[in-house]
Enzyme design. Sequence first.
Site, PDB file in Angstrom:
ATOM      1  N   GLY A 144       0.828  -1.198   0.000  1.00  0.00           N
ATOM      2  CA  GLY A 144       0.000   0.000   0.000  1.00  0.00           C
ATOM      3  C   GLY A 144       0.863   1.249   0.000  1.00  0.00           C
ATOM      4  O   GLY A 144       2.002   1.240  -0.441  1.00  0.00           O
ATOM      5  N   CYS A 145       0.302   2.319   0.513  1.00  0.00           N
ATOM      6  CA  CYS A 145       0.994   3.609   0.554  1.00  0.00           C
ATOM      7  C   CYS A 145       2.332   3.477   1.283  1.00  0.00           C
ATOM      8  O   CYS A 145       2.385   3.010   2.412  1.00  0.00           O
ATOM      9  CB  CYS A 145       0.109   4.638   1.254  1.00  0.00           C
ATOM     10  SG  CYS A 145       0.930   6.209   1.553  1.00  0.00           S
TER      11      CYS A 145
END
Length: 186
Positions: A14-15
């Site tokens: 993810g981020c």
Amino acid sequence: MDKNNVQQITFGGGCFWCVESCFNMLKGVESAISGYSGGHKDNPTYEEVCTGETGHAEVVQITYDSSIISYEQLMDVFFFLHDPTQLNRQGNDIGTQYRSVIYYKDQMEKAKAEEAIQKSKESGRWNGEYVTELTQFEKFWPAEQYHQGYYNENPTQPYCSAVVGPKIQKFKKYFGELGMLETDSQ
């Protein structure tokens, strides 16, 4: 850090702001650097990666001392920090750049990653089919400087306060209790 024990691992969950900030708190981690990997464009920019057209994932490359923290412990943290059952997304962050991916350098590292995936599945922490990719490592491109240590520099930015901050607090509680954080004062 003993140079004979220095290892690197690169993965995406993810981020990268969430992942990088947590790994930088671990004992034995020399650095966790946000960047890009797995795509076909050399020297990609954040804006290009966000289009989903470069093939790159947002990743973190971790340099660590294997005599202090093991590959297996890093994998435990990795699977704690993101949901490996979400295809090309983490929460509201959607796109192939947010995919769950482990980049391996050789067959031994690939086998360790497969074992880590199996261990995570058996833990029952995540319901659903795991979609974590295992991909041969080719190249890591560091993200722009403003992404490095982003949460530490911008804790009140809306995304940081709503998403990154709560994830860090949960991480600190769990891994602090295990004694894996750099200091107890964090």
